[in-house]
Design a protein around this motif. Structure first.
Motif, PDB file in Angstrom:
ATOM      1  N   ALA A   1    -101.151   7.644  -3.000  1.00  0.00           N
ATOM      2  CA  ALA A   1    -100.769   9.043  -3.215  1.00  0.00           C
ATOM      3  C   ALA A   1     -99.696   9.471  -2.209  1.00  0.00           C
ATOM      4  O   ALA A   1     -98.780  10.249  -2.551  1.00  0.00           O
ATOM      5  CB  ALA A   1    -101.999   9.941  -3.101  1.00  0.00           C
ATOM      6  N   ARG A   2     -99.788   8.970  -0.983  1.00  0.00           N
ATOM      7  CA  ARG A   2     -98.731   9.252  -0.006  1.00  0.00           C
ATOM      8  C   ARG A   2     -97.404   8.657  -0.462  1.00  0.00           C
ATOM      9  O   ARG A   2     -96.344   9.276  -0.328  1.00  0.00           O
ATOM     10  CB  ARG A   2     -99.107   8.669   1.360  1.00  0.00           C
ATOM     11  CG  ARG A   2    -100.144   9.470   2.119  1.00  0.00           C
ATOM     12  CD  ARG A   2    -100.527   8.748   3.386  1.00  0.00           C
ATOM     13  NE  ARG A   2    -101.371   9.558   4.244  1.00  0.00           N
ATOM     14  CZ  ARG A   2    -102.113   9.077   5.227  1.00  0.00           C
ATOM     15  NH1 ARG A   2    -102.114   7.761   5.463  1.00  0.00           N
ATOM     16  NH2 ARG A   2    -102.842   9.872   5.974  1.00  0.00           N
ATOM     17  N   ARG A   3     -97.454   7.447  -1.004  1.00  0.00           N
ATOM     18  CA  ARG A   3     -96.234   6.818  -1.523  1.00  0.00           C
ATOM     19  C   ARG A   3     -95.646   7.669  -2.647  1.00  0.00           C
ATOM     20  O   ARG A   3     -94.424   7.807  -2.773  1.00  0.00           O
ATOM     21  CB  ARG A   3     -96.539   5.413  -2.030  1.00  0.00           C
ATOM     22  CG  ARG A   3     -95.320   4.682  -2.570  1.00  0.00           C
ATOM     23  CD  ARG A   3     -95.653   3.249  -2.923  1.00  0.00           C
ATOM     24  NE  ARG A   3     -96.581   3.141  -4.033  1.00  0.00           N
ATOM     25  CZ  ARG A   3     -96.204   3.198  -5.316  1.00  0.00           C
ATOM     26  NH1 ARG A   3     -94.930   3.390  -5.619  1.00  0.00           N
ATOM     27  NH2 ARG A   3     -97.092   3.070  -6.274  1.00  0.00           N
TER      28      ARG A   3
ATOM     29  N   VAL B   1     -86.167   8.131  -9.202  1.00  0.00           N
ATOM     30  CA  VAL B   1     -86.612   8.123  -7.809  1.00  0.00           C
ATOM     31  C   VAL B   1     -86.675   6.681  -7.321  1.00  0.00           C
ATOM     32  O   VAL B   1     -86.724   5.739  -8.125  1.00  0.00           O
ATOM     33  CB  VAL B   1     -87.994   8.789  -7.640  1.00  0.00           C
ATOM     34  CG1 VAL B   1     -87.920  10.281  -7.935  1.00  0.00           C
ATOM     35  CG2 VAL B   1     -89.035   8.108  -8.519  1.00  0.00           C
ATOM     36  N   ALA B   2     -86.679   6.532  -6.001  1.00  0.00           N
ATOM     37  CA  ALA B   2     -86.753   5.208  -5.386  1.00  0.00           C
ATOM     38  C   ALA B   2     -88.127   5.000  -4.768  1.00  0.00           C
ATOM     39  O   ALA B   2     -88.691   5.905  -4.143  1.00  0.00           O
ATOM     40  CB  ALA B   2     -85.675   5.059  -4.309  1.00  0.00           C
ATOM     41  N   THR B   3     -88.664   3.801  -4.948  1.00  0.00           N
ATOM     42  CA  THR B   3     -89.933   3.436  -4.311  1.00  0.00           C
ATOM     43  C   THR B   3     -90.024   1.925  -4.202  1.00  0.00           C
ATOM     44  O   THR B   3     -89.688   1.196  -5.150  1.00  0.00           O
ATOM     45  CB  THR B   3     -91.146   3.976  -5.106  1.00  0.00           C
ATOM     46  OG1 THR B   3     -92.357   3.686  -4.393  1.00  0.00           O
ATOM     47  CG2 THR B   3     -91.239   3.388  -6.495  1.00  0.00           C
ATOM     48  N   GLN B   4     -90.410   1.437  -3.045  1.00  0.00           N
ATOM     49  CA  GLN B   4     -90.656   0.015  -2.809  1.00  0.00           C
ATOM     50  C   GLN B   4     -89.478  -0.861  -3.248  1.00  0.00           C
ATOM     51  O   GLN B   4     -89.659  -1.946  -3.792  1.00  0.00           O
ATOM     52  CB  GLN B   4     -91.951  -0.413  -3.499  1.00  0.00           C
ATOM     53  CG  GLN B   4     -93.179   0.281  -2.921  1.00  0.00           C
ATOM     54  CD  GLN B   4     -94.470  -0.176  -3.540  1.00  0.00           C
ATOM     55  OE1 GLN B   4     -94.535  -0.461  -4.732  1.00  0.00           O
ATOM     56  NE2 GLN B   4     -95.528  -0.213  -2.739  1.00  0.00           N
ATOM     57  N   GLY B   5     -88.274  -0.382  -2.993  1.00  0.00           N
ATOM     58  CA  GLY B   5     -87.089  -1.168  -3.306  1.00  0.00           C
ATOM     59  C   GLY B   5     -86.640  -1.115  -4.753  1.00  0.00           C
ATOM     60  O   GLY B   5     -85.694  -1.804  -5.132  1.00  0.00           O
TER      61      GLY B   5
END
Length: 222
Positions: free
Chosen positions: A48-50, A131-135
């Motif tokens: 959830a923080r991610r 959006v960007a997440t984990q590359g």
């Protein structure tokens, strides 16, 4: 947005399971081998923080992953069961150490409740297309589907019985199988599908025959 509502339902389902548990019940084992309930709660809170970080990290398109290909880092190496077991044990141990930073298990539930609610609020208020997440770069709906999928799978880890909103996880497994020309065996119900797709239940000989070449893809979710 339909995906934001699915995330809300998935997170609310987890909260409903956790709310009545005593501190000692939070230390009980789960279907996620080697993980206690508290470990799973901590892991979901980090997810959830991610979500909060990703939803505040707009990116230029196009997307580099979808809600299906997000779970497909590349061809799997040849199976080495000893190495796989060591990796699973290391993951469980890391989860245990991370969760232990809380003074007592009940505080993890409070942190989950507030963090998951904030993530849902951010999802409902999302204004970016990508959006960007984990590359990776994902569309917001695809990001939210990955988050709901993870919540559904871990909801199953916490209890016997099917979560109220399994659709994101089912769609993800269907997509992963379809990429390789596979389909769910007709005699699998949704709960079997989720547990086997996430590696919580082993495939039987009958399952492997029904799946054919796609049996080697299991578990579909790491």
């Amino acid at each position: 947005m339909r995906e934001a509502e699915a995330l809300r339902a998935a997170y609310d389902g987890v909260t409903a399971v956790l709310s009545p548990l005593s501190p000692m019940e939070l230390l009980a084992p789960t279907r996620c081998h080697g993980w206690t309930v508290a470990d799973v709660v901590h892991h979901l809170t980090e997810d959830a923080r991610r979500a909060l970080v990703a939803l505040a990290t707009p990116a230029d398109g196009p997307a580099t992953r979808t809600f299906v290909t997000y779970w497909s880092p590349g061809p799997a190496p040849a199976p080495d069961w000893e190495s796989a077991e060591r990796a699973a044990a290391a993951s469980a141990w890391a989860a245990r150490r991370a969760a232990s930073v809380a003074r007592e298990p009940g505080l993890l539930v409070e942190l989950w409740r507030s963090t998951s609610a904030a993530a849902v609020h951010a999802a409902l208020d999302a204004r970016h297309a990508f959006v960007a997440t984990q590359g990776h770069v994902l569309t917001v709906p695809d990001l939210l589907t990955t988050l709901a999928t993870e919540a559904v799978i871990h909801h199953l880890d916490l209890l016997l019985g099917l979560p109220a909103t399994p659709e994101p996880a089912v769609a993800t497994l269907d997509g992963l199988l379809a990429r390789h020309g596979g389909v769910r065996p007709p005699d699998w119900d949704v709960e079997d599908y989720l547990l086997k797709g996430a590696g919580r239940l082993a495939l039987s000989t009958t399952d492997r025959t029904a799946l054919g070449a796609t049996a080697g893809l299991f578990p579909l979710l790491g």
